[in-house]
Design a protein around this motif. Sequence first.
Motif, PDB file in Angstrom:
ATOM      1  N   LEU A  26       0.805  -1.179  -0.066  1.00  0.00           N
ATOM      2  CA  LEU A  26      -0.112   0.020   0.081  1.00  0.00           C
ATOM      3  C   LEU A  26       0.804   1.053   0.034  1.00  0.00           C
ATOM      4  O   LEU A  26       0.608   2.196  -0.747  1.00  0.00           O
ATOM      5  CB  LEU A  26      -0.824   0.109   1.156  1.00  0.00           C
ATOM      6  CG  LEU A  26      -1.875   1.194   1.318  1.00  0.00           C
ATOM      7  CD1 LEU A  26      -2.723   1.606   0.294  1.00  0.00           C
ATOM      8  CD2 LEU A  26      -2.491   1.189   2.844  1.00  0.00           C
ATOM      9  N   ILE A  27       1.879   1.439   0.756  1.00  0.00           N
ATOM     10  CA  ILE A  27       2.986   2.481   0.871  1.00  0.00           C
ATOM     11  C   ILE A  27       3.501   2.805  -0.432  1.00  0.00           C
ATOM     12  O   ILE A  27       3.602   3.936  -0.668  1.00  0.00           O
ATOM     13  CB  ILE A  27       3.570   2.446   2.145  1.00  0.00           C
ATOM     14  CG1 ILE A  27       3.036   2.457   3.555  1.00  0.00           C
ATOM     15  CG2 ILE A  27       4.619   3.289   2.022  1.00  0.00           C
ATOM     16  CD1 ILE A  27       3.705   2.070   4.646  1.00  0.00           C
ATOM     17  N   ARG A  28       4.133   1.731  -0.825  1.00  0.00           N
ATOM     18  CA  ARG A  28       4.552   1.713  -2.143  1.00  0.00           C
ATOM     19  C   ARG A  28       3.607   2.299  -3.387  1.00  0.00           C
ATOM     20  O   ARG A  28       4.011   3.179  -4.268  1.00  0.00           O
ATOM     21  CB  ARG A  28       5.088   0.707  -2.903  1.00  0.00           C
ATOM     22  CG  ARG A  28       6.522   0.174  -2.211  1.00  0.00           C
ATOM     23  CD  ARG A  28       7.247  -1.071  -2.837  1.00  0.00           C
ATOM     24  NE  ARG A  28       8.086  -1.543  -1.954  1.00  0.00           N
ATOM     25  CZ  ARG A  28       7.866  -2.738  -0.938  1.00  0.00           C
ATOM     26  NH1 ARG A  28       6.812  -3.565  -0.963  1.00  0.00           N
ATOM     27  NH2 ARG A  28       8.943  -3.302  -0.389  1.00  0.00           N
ATOM     28  N   SER A  29       2.427   1.882  -3.217  1.00  0.00           N
ATOM     29  CA  SER A  29       1.367   2.236  -4.308  1.00  0.00           C
ATOM     30  C   SER A  29       1.066   3.587  -4.130  1.00  0.00           C
ATOM     31  O   SER A  29       0.706   4.495  -5.100  1.00  0.00           O
ATOM     32  CB  SER A  29       0.178   1.459  -4.313  1.00  0.00           C
ATOM     33  OG  SER A  29      -0.875   1.785  -3.226  1.00  0.00           O
ATOM     34  N   LEU A  30       1.508   4.172  -3.040  1.00  0.00           N
ATOM     35  CA  LEU A  30       1.143   5.864  -2.626  1.00  0.00           C
ATOM     36  C   LEU A  30       2.224   6.662  -3.089  1.00  0.00           C
ATOM     37  O   LEU A  30       2.221   7.824  -3.201  1.00  0.00           O
ATOM     38  CB  LEU A  30       0.799   6.020  -1.348  1.00  0.00           C
ATOM     39  CG  LEU A  30      -0.517   5.260  -0.838  1.00  0.00           C
ATOM     40  CD1 LEU A  30      -0.751   5.439   0.811  1.00  0.00           C
ATOM     41  CD2 LEU A  30      -1.650   5.881  -1.229  1.00  0.00           C
ATOM     42  N   GLY A  31       3.475   5.883  -3.567  1.00  0.00           N
ATOM     43  CA  GLY A  31       4.320   6.756  -3.885  1.00  0.00           C
ATOM     44  C   GLY A  31       5.751   7.111  -2.911  1.00  0.00           C
ATOM     45  O   GLY A  31       6.664   7.587  -3.235  1.00  0.00           O
ATOM     46  N   TRP A  32       5.609   6.218  -1.920  1.00  0.00           N
ATOM     47  CA  TRP A  32       6.820   6.380  -0.977  1.00  0.00           C
ATOM     48  C   TRP A  32       7.481   5.219  -1.045  1.00  0.00           C
ATOM     49  O   TRP A  32       7.201   4.033  -1.213  1.00  0.00           O
ATOM     50  CB  TRP A  32       6.295   6.778   0.677  1.00  0.00           C
ATOM     51  CG  TRP A  32       5.568   8.131   0.640  1.00  0.00           C
ATOM     52  CD1 TRP A  32       6.213   9.225   0.476  1.00  0.00           C
ATOM     53  CD2 TRP A  32       4.291   8.303   0.659  1.00  0.00           C
ATOM     54  NE1 TRP A  32       5.538  10.114   0.507  1.00  0.00           N
ATOM     55  CE2 TRP A  32       4.187   9.769   0.784  1.00  0.00           C
ATOM     56  CE3 TRP A  32       3.105   7.564   0.988  1.00  0.00           C
ATOM     57  CZ2 TRP A  32       2.984  10.355   0.994  1.00  0.00           C
ATOM     58  CZ3 TRP A  32       2.023   8.241   1.232  1.00  0.00           C
ATOM     59  CH2 TRP A  32       1.745   9.541   1.296  1.00  0.00           C
ATOM     60  N   CYS A  33       8.796   5.346  -0.230  1.00  0.00           N
ATOM     61  CA  CYS A  33       9.611   4.038  -0.253  1.00  0.00           C
ATOM     62  C   CYS A  33       9.404   3.497   1.171  1.00  0.00           C
ATOM     63  O   CYS A  33       9.130   4.061   2.174  1.00  0.00           O
ATOM     64  CB  CYS A  33      11.078   4.610  -0.064  1.00  0.00           C
ATOM     65  SG  CYS A  33      11.686   5.330  -1.886  1.00  0.00           S
ATOM     66  N   VAL A  34       9.628   2.088   1.292  1.00  0.00           N
ATOM     67  CA  VAL A  34       9.399   1.394   2.302  1.00  0.00           C
ATOM     68  C   VAL A  34      10.340   0.442   2.794  1.00  0.00           C
ATOM     69  O   VAL A  34      10.973  -0.023   1.725  1.00  0.00           O
ATOM     70  CB  VAL A  34       8.022   0.739   2.197  1.00  0.00           C
ATOM     71  CG1 VAL A  34       7.778  -0.337   1.126  1.00  0.00           C
ATOM     72  CG2 VAL A  34       7.449   0.386   3.491  1.00  0.00           C
ATOM     73  N   GLN A  35      10.692   0.097   3.939  1.00  0.00           N
ATOM     74  CA  GLN A  35      11.419  -0.712   4.414  1.00  0.00           C
ATOM     75  C   GLN A  35      10.622  -1.509   5.691  1.00  0.00           C
ATOM     76  O   GLN A  35       9.679  -0.793   6.359  1.00  0.00           O
ATOM     77  CB  GLN A  35      12.474  -0.241   5.255  1.00  0.00           C
ATOM     78  CG  GLN A  35      13.670   0.167   4.060  1.00  0.00           C
ATOM     79  CD  GLN A  35      14.927   0.882   4.852  1.00  0.00           C
ATOM     80  OE1 GLN A  35      14.855   0.928   5.773  1.00  0.00           O
ATOM     81  NE2 GLN A  35      15.855   1.132   4.051  1.00  0.00           N
ATOM     82  N   ALA A  36      10.665  -2.861   5.631  1.00  0.00           N
ATOM     83  CA  ALA A  36       9.576  -3.689   6.652  1.00  0.00           C
ATOM     84  C   ALA A  36      10.671  -4.260   7.690  1.00  0.00           C
ATOM     85  O   ALA A  36      11.668  -5.143   7.307  1.00  0.00           O
ATOM     86  CB  ALA A  36       8.842  -4.499   5.813  1.00  0.00           C
ATOM     87  N   TYR A  37      10.325  -4.663   8.735  1.00  0.00           N
ATOM     88  CA  TYR A  37      10.957  -5.371   9.841  1.00  0.00           C
ATOM     89  C   TYR A  37      10.015  -6.195  10.623  1.00  0.00           C
ATOM     90  O   TYR A  37       8.936  -5.657  10.835  1.00  0.00           O
ATOM     91  CB  TYR A  37      11.655  -4.016  10.757  1.00  0.00           C
ATOM     92  CG  TYR A  37      12.699  -3.198  10.072  1.00  0.00           C
ATOM     93  CD1 TYR A  37      13.864  -3.846   9.809  1.00  0.00           C
ATOM     94  CD2 TYR A  37      12.260  -2.240   9.526  1.00  0.00           C
ATOM     95  CE1 TYR A  37      14.850  -2.847   9.122  1.00  0.00           C
ATOM     96  CE2 TYR A  37      12.923  -1.257   8.759  1.00  0.00           C
ATOM     97  CZ  TYR A  37      13.939  -1.506   8.529  1.00  0.00           C
ATOM     98  OH  TYR A  37      15.139  -0.772   7.810  1.00  0.00           O
ATOM     99  N   ALA A  38      10.410  -7.178  10.941  1.00  0.00           N
ATOM    100  CA  ALA A  38       9.657  -8.422  11.761  1.00  0.00           C
ATOM    101  C   ALA A  38       9.612  -7.939  13.481  1.00  0.00           C
ATOM    102  O   ALA A  38       8.996  -8.517  13.966  1.00  0.00           O
ATOM    103  CB  ALA A  38      10.281  -9.825  11.643  1.00  0.00           C
ATOM    104  N   SER A  39      10.618  -6.928  13.853  1.00  0.00           N
ATOM    105  CA  SER A  39      10.710  -6.735  15.295  1.00  0.00           C
ATOM    106  C   SER A  39      11.046  -5.237  15.339  1.00  0.00           C
ATOM    107  O   SER A  39      11.885  -4.724  14.535  1.00  0.00           O
ATOM    108  CB  SER A  39      11.486  -7.829  15.794  1.00  0.00           C
ATOM    109  OG  SER A  39      12.814  -7.513  15.495  1.00  0.00           O
TER     110      SER A  39
END
Length: 129
Positions: A26-39
């Motif tokens: 969703l964040i990428r589709s809004l045009g922003w960069c994203v990083q994801a973390y499990a903790s």
Amino acid sequence: MCSLPNAPIVSIVDDDESVRLATASLIRSLGWCVQAYASAEAFLRSPGFVHTACVVCDIQMPGMNGLELQAHLVGSGNPLPIVFVTAFPSDAAKRRASENGARFFLHKPVDAAEFMRCLQSILGSEQTQ
């Protein structure tokens, strides 16, 4: 990491992989960069931590929970804007998050339009695409 120069990075911290993937998409589709973390611990250890403009964080996670992560960031002089997203809202958690500067406190499942308004409020209305 994001390939767009100087783009704001939204870091997602959630122990549920399906939530991380859906939120990142969703964040990428809004045009922003994203990083994801499990903790929270993985987020704090990551080199991308220093480039984060906003954190989207679950509250209930194993190890350091979202409120503890927020307190750590504030205590270390890095009070990043945080959007808390939780399936288990409580007035006490919302009050504590707000006292420490949380920008938004959303309940799962999150409405995409409301989520977008939260991010635009924090990152600005100009998208990077």
